[in-house]
Design an enzyme around this catalytic site. Structure first.
Site: not given
Lengths: 409, 409
Positions: B160, B186, B197, B281, B404, B409
Site C-alpha cells: 500500500t 507488507k 493491515t 514513516e 496520521n 484530509s
C-alpha cells in the site's frame, strides 16, 4: 459561588476560585527546589486530626513519598500534607526514603505534631534525591505563610509545567450548615514527560469516618481521575488525598448528605480532571469518549480506554478527521466481545457509522465540522447491554512529539 | 543464496531476493483497484493441494476476507491465495462478504479448482466494498502472469504505502534435498493509518502435515510478527498464511528437520517483521526491547510490549534521549509484579540503571550516543527469573503525527 440547593447533587456549583475551608490552612512558597525560583513547596494543615483517605499510583515503580504517604494514610487520620514540585524523589532508593521522612519530621516538629500525621507528595524530575535540607530550611517560612486563604498559593506551588493552576470548589448543605469541598490538582502526561505525576488534594469541612471517606473517594475517582488519558502512561508519583474536618457537620454512610457529598466530590475531581486534559501541551481538543451497549461497565471501560489512548485515533482528532475506521478498530482490540455489525458511532449528534458500516461521506463531512470544536463527545454504541463508561482524552499533535522528544536534550 | 548447512538452524541465510519455490507459481498485476494504476492484485497457486496454516487478526472487527480465509484454512489444505491491495473490504457487511466470495469463485473457476481452496486477503482503505468486477475482469490476465519467478511482482502488488517490497528467503536441508522458504509481507501501522493491515505469506517446498504446519507457524509468529509494534494498534485484516508443497520432502513432528524448518520460518518472519518496523514513516530507529529476569515469558512479554508501545518512550527514542525514567515507569504499569529496586537497564552495552537507580549522567551521555544508531537494543532486567521476551519498536517522530493527522484530509 452561586446558589446551592439542599439535596440534589445536580445543584452543586464548580468554580475555579479557591474558597476557604473551615478547619484548614494552606500555604505555598518558593523554597529553592526549582532552579528558576518559582513556588515549589506547599502545605495543608488541619486544626486537629481529621479523617483522611488516599488513592495512589498502581505503577510498580513508586516514588518514596508515595510509599510513605500510603503507609501513613492507612491510619485514617492525619494533620497535614506536605507537597513539593521540582523533584519527584522517584527511583532514589533508601536515600530518597530518608529524605522524605526527614522533611515531614521537620515540619511535624515545628507544628508540634507527630511526623506520622504528615502525608508527603512530590512531583518533578525522576531519579534525583529530594533536597531535604532545602525543604527543612524553608519550613519555618512555609508554616508562617499558612492561611485559610492560602489555596491559590498552594495551587501554584504544586505546578510543574502546568500552564495554569487547577482548582475547583463546590458547596453542599449538611442540615443547616454549608460545607465546602475544595480540590487542587496539577497536570500530567503529555506536557510532563518525566513529571507524569498527577497530584490531587481535596479538603472539606464536611465530616465523615475514614471508612466512608475511602468509599466516597474511590467512587469519585473512577469516573474522573481514573478516566482521563493523555498518553496512557501512568506515573511513579500519582496521589490523590481527601481530608475531611467535620467543622460543618458529619455525614453518615447511606444518608442523603453522603450522596450529596459524593456528587460534590465527583464534580470537583471531574472539573480538575478536565483541566488536566485541556492543559496537554499541543492539545487543541478535549474529546469525551462515551461507550455504551456492552454487557457491563467494566467492558465498556476497557473499550473507552483503548479508544482514548490509541495514537491513531488521537492523531485523527488532531487532524479533525472523522476517521471512524480507527475508532472501530481500536474498539475491536480492547479484548471485549461485541458484534461489530451492530456498532454505531456518533460524533456530537452526527451518526457516522450504523450497523458496523459507514453512513456516508456527507455525514463524515458534517462530523469533521464538529471536530473543530474545543470540546466534543464521541459516542460508540456496541450493542444493547447496560454497560457504559466514558474517558476524557485529547488530540495528539506535533507539539506532543516535539516536547517529549526534546524534553531532556 | 550463500551456503546452507545440514542441521544447525543457525546456518540459515536470509536474503531479500525471492527464490522460486518448487510447486508454486506467483503473479502480481495492476487490475485497476488502485486509482493510481499501481500493482494491486496478486495470486499464489500451488500445483496441487498443499498443507496450509494461517494466523489472523484478533481484532473483533474482522474484514470479510479474514472471515472467509479463516473458515477455509480450517480444512488444512489449499490451492491458492488471492490478495488485493487498495481496498481492505472491512466494515462492509454482507456486500463485502459477497464480493470476497465472488472474486475467489472467479479465480477458482478459471483454475479449475474449488473456490474453497482459494484463500483471500485484502489490504487498503476500510469501509468501501471490494470492487469484485474489477478483480474478476483482471483474473484471466492474473492467471496468465503466474510464474515460478513471480515473487517480486507478487511482493509489489500487495504494497500500500510501503516504501519497499518485503521479501525474505531461507534454505534448509531435508535429507539430500534443499528446501526453500520464501516469505513476502507488507508493512503496517504508523505508515498505514486506515491500512494497518499487515499481510504475510510464506511458501515452502518442505512438506508437513497441516497440524505440524500450524504448530510451526504459531511458534514462529510469536517472537516475530507478534513482537513488533509501530503504534500498538491492531487491524481488521491481519493475516499470515503458510503453505507447504512437500516437493523437497516431508518433515515429521519432533524430527531434526522439523526443528530446522521451525528455525527457518522464524528467521524469515523475523526478517519481514524488522522490515515492517523499519518502514515506519518518520521512523529513524529500530529498537529491540529485551526484557528478562521475570517469573515467566508471559510476564516478560507484557512488560516488553508496554515499553515498546509507550508514546513517552518512543518520543524519547526519537530525541535520542536515554530517558530511563520513562522506560522504568512503562515497565511498572504493565501489570506485572517485580521489585523495582532490582531493575537494571542497559542501552547497547551501557548500563544506565542499576538497583533501580540511575548510574549517572556520564553513562546516560554515552547511551545517548548509542541511540544515534539506526538499530540498537535496550535490555531491561527486572530480577533473577528465567522469563524473557523481546519486542521490536521504532521511534515516534513528528512525521508520524503529520502523516496520521492528515491522512484522509
Amino acid at each position: 459561588m452561586a446558589t446551592t440547593r439542599r439535596t440534589a447533587p445536580i445543584s452543586i456549583d464548580v468554580t475555579d476560585r479557591p474558597l476557604p475551608v473551615p478547619g484548614f490552612r494552606l500555604a505555598g512558597i518558593s523554597a529553592g527546589i526549582k532552579a528558576n525560583g518559582r513556588p515549589d513547596l506547599a502545605l495543608i494543615v488541619a486544626d486537629e486530626p481529621v479523617s483522611v483517605a488516599g488513592v495512589f499510583t498502581k505503577n510498580r515503580v513508586q516514588a518514596a513519598p508515595v510509599r510513605v504517604a500510603k503507609e501513613r494514610a492507612k491510619a485514617g487520620k492525619a494533620r497535614a500534607v506536605l507537597v513539593n514540585s521540582g523533584n519527584a524523589n522517584a527511583c532514589t532508593g533508601k536515600a530518597g526514603l530518608d529524605a522524605t521522612k526527614r522533611t515531614t519530621e521537620a515540619v511535624a516538629e515545628r507544628l508540634g505534631i507527630s511526623a506520622k500525621a504528615v502525608l508527603p507528595a512530590s512531583t518533578g524530575v525522576i531519579g534525583a534525591v529530594l533536597p531535604a535540607e532545602t525543604i527543612v530550611r524553608g519550613s519555618d517560612r512555609l508554616i508562617e505563610a499558612l492561611s485559610s486563604e492560602g489555596g491559590a498559593d498552594f495551587a501554584r506551588a504544586i505546578m510543574t509545567t502546568d500552564q495554569w493552576p487547577k482548582v475547583a470548589c463546590a458547596q453542599i448543605r449538611i442540615g443547616r450548615e454549608t460545607a465546602t469541598v475544595l480540590g487542587i490538582a496539577k497536570g500530567a502526561g503529555m506536557i510532563h514527560p518525566d513529571m507524569a505525576t498527577t497530584l490531587g488534594f481535596v479538603i472539606t469541612d464536611a465530616g465523615a469516618s475514614p471508612a466512608l471517606l475511602r468509599k466516597l473517594l474511590k467512587a469519585a475517582i473512577d469516573p474522573t481521575f481514573n478516566a482521563v488519558s493523555v498518553d496512557g502512561d501512568t506515573s511513579t508519583n500519582d496521589t490523590v488525598l481527601l481530608m475531611a474536618s467535620g467543622k460543618a457537620g458529619t455525614v453518615r454512610a447511606g444518608s442523603k448528605e453522603a450522596a450529596t457529598l459524593q456528587a460534590a466530590l465527583t464534580e470537583v475531581l471531574g472539573a480538575l480532571a478536565k483541566s488536566i486534559v485541556r492543559d496537554g501541551e499541543g492539545a487543541r481538543h478535549v474529546a469525551r469518549i462515551e461507550v455504551e451497549g456492552l454487557a457491563n461497565d467494566r467492558a465498556a471501560r476497557a473499550v473507552a480506554r483503548t479508544i482514548a489512548t490509541s495514537p491513531l485515533v488521537k492523531t485523527a482528532l488532531h487532524g479533525r478527521d472523522a476517521n471512524w475506521g480507527r475508532i472501530l478498530a481500536a474498539a475491536g482490540r480492547a479484548g471485549v466481545v461485541f458484534d461489530p455489525d451492530r456498532a454505531e458511532i456518533r460524533i456530537g449528534d452526527e451518526t457516522i457509522v450504523r450497523g458496523g458500516m459507514p453512513v456516508g461521506k456527507d455525514a463524515e463531512a458534517r462530523a469533521a465540522t464538529i471536530l473543530q470544536a474545543a470540546e466534543y463527545t464521541i459516542r460508540v454504541t456496541l450493542g444493547k447491554g447496560r454497560g457504559r463508561a466514558h474517558y476524557l482524552t485529547c488530540d495528539l499533535g506535533p507539539d506532543y512529539v516535539a516536547v517529549n522528544a526534546n524534553y531532556r536534550s
